[in-house]
Design a protein around this motif. Structure first.
Motif, PDB file in Angstrom:
ATOM      1  N   UNK A 257       0.655  -1.215   0.042  1.00 14.86           N
ATOM      2  CA  UNK A 257       0.038   0.034  -0.055  1.00 14.86           C
ATOM      3  C   UNK A 257       0.755   1.172   0.123  1.00 14.86           C
ATOM      4  N   UNK A 258       1.964   1.273   0.860  1.00 15.73           N
ATOM      5  CA  UNK A 258       3.001   2.397   0.686  1.00 15.73           C
ATOM      6  C   UNK A 258       3.312   2.739  -0.582  1.00 15.73           C
ATOM      7  N   UNK A 259       3.670   1.554  -1.359  1.00 14.62           N
ATOM      8  CA  UNK A 259       4.341   1.716  -2.574  1.00 14.62           C
ATOM      9  C   UNK A 259       3.295   2.312  -3.614  1.00 14.62           C
ATOM     10  N   UNK A 260       2.108   1.806  -3.516  1.00 11.39           N
ATOM     11  CA  UNK A 260       0.939   2.271  -4.248  1.00 11.39           C
ATOM     12  C   UNK A 260       0.634   3.784  -3.997  1.00 11.39           C
ATOM     13  N   UNK A 261       0.830   4.333  -2.932  1.00  9.59           N
ATOM     14  CA  UNK A 261       0.374   5.691  -2.516  1.00  9.59           C
ATOM     15  C   UNK A 261       1.715   6.623  -3.133  1.00  9.59           C
ATOM     16  N   UNK A 262       2.550   6.021  -3.794  1.00 12.49           N
ATOM     17  CA  UNK A 262       3.305   6.881  -4.529  1.00 12.49           C
ATOM     18  C   UNK A 262       2.747   7.042  -6.182  1.00 12.49           C
ATOM     19  N   UNK A 263       1.746   6.311  -6.394  1.00 13.11           N
ATOM     20  CA  UNK A 263       1.067   6.243  -7.732  1.00 13.11           C
ATOM     21  C   UNK A 263       2.106   5.905  -8.758  1.00 13.11           C
ATOM     22  N   UNK A 264       2.586   4.751  -8.762  1.00 16.41           N
ATOM     23  CA  UNK A 264       3.608   4.400  -9.790  1.00 16.41           C
ATOM     24  C   UNK A 264       3.348   4.242 -10.992  1.00 16.41           C
ATOM     25  N   UNK A 265       4.068   3.906 -11.889  1.00 19.63           N
ATOM     26  CA  UNK A 265       3.676   3.523 -12.968  1.00 19.63           C
ATOM     27  C   UNK A 265       4.510   2.143 -13.120  1.00 19.63           C
ATOM     28  N   UNK A 266       5.361   1.814 -12.546  1.00 19.09           N
ATOM     29  CA  UNK A 266       6.307   0.482 -12.399  1.00 19.09           C
ATOM     30  C   UNK A 266       6.356   0.158 -10.704  1.00 19.09           C
ATOM     31  N   UNK A 267       5.620  -1.001 -10.508  1.00 13.21           N
ATOM     32  CA  UNK A 267       5.576  -1.611  -9.158  1.00 13.21           C
ATOM     33  C   UNK A 267       6.535  -2.669  -9.109  1.00 13.21           C
ATOM     34  N   UNK A 268       7.708  -2.418  -8.080  1.00 18.58           N
ATOM     35  CA  UNK A 268       8.745  -3.437  -7.928  1.00 18.58           C
ATOM     36  C   UNK A 268       8.707  -4.318  -6.716  1.00 18.58           C
ATOM     37  N   UNK A 269       8.534  -5.671  -6.825  1.00 19.00           N
ATOM     38  CA  UNK A 269       8.316  -6.234  -5.402  1.00 19.00           C
ATOM     39  C   UNK A 269       9.300  -7.351  -5.227  1.00 19.00           C
ATOM     40  N   UNK A 270      10.171  -7.336  -4.107  1.00 19.76           N
ATOM     41  CA  UNK A 270      11.279  -8.038  -3.976  1.00 19.76           C
ATOM     42  C   UNK A 270      10.791  -9.121  -2.768  1.00 19.76           C
ATOM     43  N   UNK A 271      10.706 -10.246  -3.101  1.00 17.83           N
ATOM     44  CA  UNK A 271      10.180 -11.338  -2.317  1.00 17.83           C
ATOM     45  C   UNK A 271       8.732 -10.883  -1.804  1.00 17.83           C
ATOM     46  N   UNK A 272       7.887 -11.114  -2.804  1.00 13.51           N
ATOM     47  CA  UNK A 272       6.741 -10.848  -2.647  1.00 13.51           C
ATOM     48  C   UNK A 272       5.786 -11.428  -1.409  1.00 13.51           C
ATOM     49  N   UNK A 273       6.081 -12.519  -1.367  1.00 13.92           N
ATOM     50  CA  UNK A 273       5.361 -13.422  -0.337  1.00 13.92           C
ATOM     51  C   UNK A 273       6.347 -14.442   0.763  1.00 13.92           C
ATOM     52  N   UNK A 274       7.375 -13.898   0.586  1.00 10.55           N
ATOM     53  CA  UNK A 274       8.421 -14.780   1.542  1.00 10.55           C
ATOM     54  C   UNK A 274       7.975 -14.688   2.956  1.00 10.55           C
ATOM     55  N   UNK A 275       7.823 -15.815   3.458  1.00 10.32           N
ATOM     56  CA  UNK A 275       7.759 -15.852   5.018  1.00 10.32           C
ATOM     57  C   UNK A 275       6.105 -15.745   5.436  1.00 10.32           C
ATOM     58  N   UNK A 276       5.307 -15.667   4.397  1.00 11.24           N
ATOM     59  CA  UNK A 276       3.796 -15.545   4.923  1.00 11.24           C
ATOM     60  C   UNK A 276       3.255 -16.632   4.954  1.00 11.24           C
ATOM     61  N   UNK A 277       2.102 -16.552   5.754  1.00 11.24           N
ATOM     62  CA  UNK A 277       1.090 -17.878   5.723  1.00 11.24           C
ATOM     63  C   UNK A 277       0.303 -18.124   4.461  1.00 11.24           C
ATOM     64  N   UNK A 278      -0.229 -19.445   4.179  1.00  8.14           N
ATOM     65  CA  UNK A 278      -0.524 -19.516   2.763  1.00  8.14           C
ATOM     66  C   UNK A 278      -2.035 -18.779   2.676  1.00  8.14           C
ATOM     67  N   UNK A 279      -2.894 -18.489   3.455  1.00  2.00           N
ATOM     68  CA  UNK A 279      -3.898 -17.534   3.397  1.00  2.00           C
ATOM     69  C   UNK A 279      -3.374 -16.121   2.755  1.00  2.00           C
ATOM     70  N   UNK A 280      -2.701 -15.782   3.549  1.00  2.00           N
ATOM     71  CA  UNK A 280      -1.897 -14.211   3.214  1.00  2.00           C
ATOM     72  C   UNK A 280      -1.089 -14.159   1.794  1.00  2.00           C
ATOM     73  N   UNK A 281      -0.315 -15.297   1.640  1.00  2.00           N
ATOM     74  CA  UNK A 281       0.001 -15.394   0.361  1.00  2.00           C
ATOM     75  C   UNK A 281      -0.786 -15.112  -0.763  1.00  2.00           C
ATOM     76  N   UNK A 282      -2.209 -16.081  -0.609  1.00  2.00           N
ATOM     77  CA  UNK A 282      -3.097 -16.188  -1.513  1.00  2.00           C
ATOM     78  C   UNK A 282      -3.794 -14.682  -1.802  1.00  2.00           C
TER      79      UNK A 282
END
Length: 235
Positions: A147-172
């Motif tokens: 959400x913080x990255x989206x608040x910059x209103x980007x044209x390109x979003x970069x995610x480094x390890x988007x779901x690492x260490x998260x529970x399955x429901x949160x990953x989904x």
């Protein structure tokens, strides 16, 4: 092309990590950086975002073009203003700011992404908007980092390890959000170890091996190459 990386070289001290990395991302395209740990994926992201000096590294050469601007050598705050939002590895939310303060800290422009829009995307953040960043679970912190990255209103979003260490429901939930962002036409550069999930989401993939591009191609081509996945992606 929205992002064009050409012949990128970088290192830490006497150790060269990247040697001639090159790839591109078109408008509305989702591209992944794939490879085993230590192959140079995070260093590539740091180079794009101007973060190598802060991480003890050095950009040794190459070109990073974004929408007609040359990013190589520019500081991170200026690169962000060109329209690139980063969700860093480890989330790095501000622990002593509330959820809402974290989001407002990066707000730029009255465009697509506002507080109501982010809260609609992540209702849990609305519920926790008065909580400090340090009081959130890992999954909630990742939602906040996106959400913080989206608040910059980007044209390109970069995610480094988007779901690492998260529970399955949160990953989904995170994968569902990224699918919505893709449907909205946002360009995305993604690093994640969940190969099945990234193959469902992405248009193209860039496989990095020891600081070089070992392969690039479509999801269909990657799905048809089990020997490539075994050589470069499996532990």
């Amino acid at each position: 092309m929205m992002l064009a990386v050409e012949d990128l070289a970088a290192g830490y001290g006497q150790s060269r990590v990247l040697s001639g990395i090159g790839f591109s991302i078109g408008a509305g395209e989702v591209v992944t950086l794939l490879g085993r740990n230590g192959m140079g994926k995070t260093t590539t992201v740091r180079a794009i975002m101007g973060l190598l000096p802060a991480a003890g590294g050095t950009l040794l050469g190459g070109r990073i073009g974004f929408g007609g601007a040359e990013l190589a050598g520019q500081p991170p705050h200026r690169i962000a203003r060109y329209g690139i939002g980063l969700v860093p590895e480890g989330r790095q939310v501000f622990p002593t700011l509330t959820v809402e303060e974290n989001l407002m800290a990066t707000a730029r422009g009255a465009a697509r992404w506002t507080l109501p829009a982010v809260y609609a995307l992540f209702p849990r953040l609305r519920e926790r908007r008065g909580n400090m960043g340090a009081q959130l679970s890992g999954g909630e912190q990742q939602m906040l980092a996106i959400g913080r990255a989206l608040m910059t209103n980007p044209r390109l979003l970069i995610l480094d390890e988007a779901t690492e260490g998260l529970a399955p429901l949160i990953r989904a939930e995170i994968w569902a959000v990224l699918a919505r962002l893709r449907a909205d036409g946002l360009s995305i550069l993604l690093i994640d170890k969940n190969l099945a999930a990234v193959m469902r989401l992405a248009d193209r993939h860039v496989v990095i091996e020891k600081g070089r591009v070992a392969w690039t191609g479509s999801t269909e081509a990657l799905a048809a190459a089990p020997e490539l996945r075994e050589t470069y992606l499996h532990l």
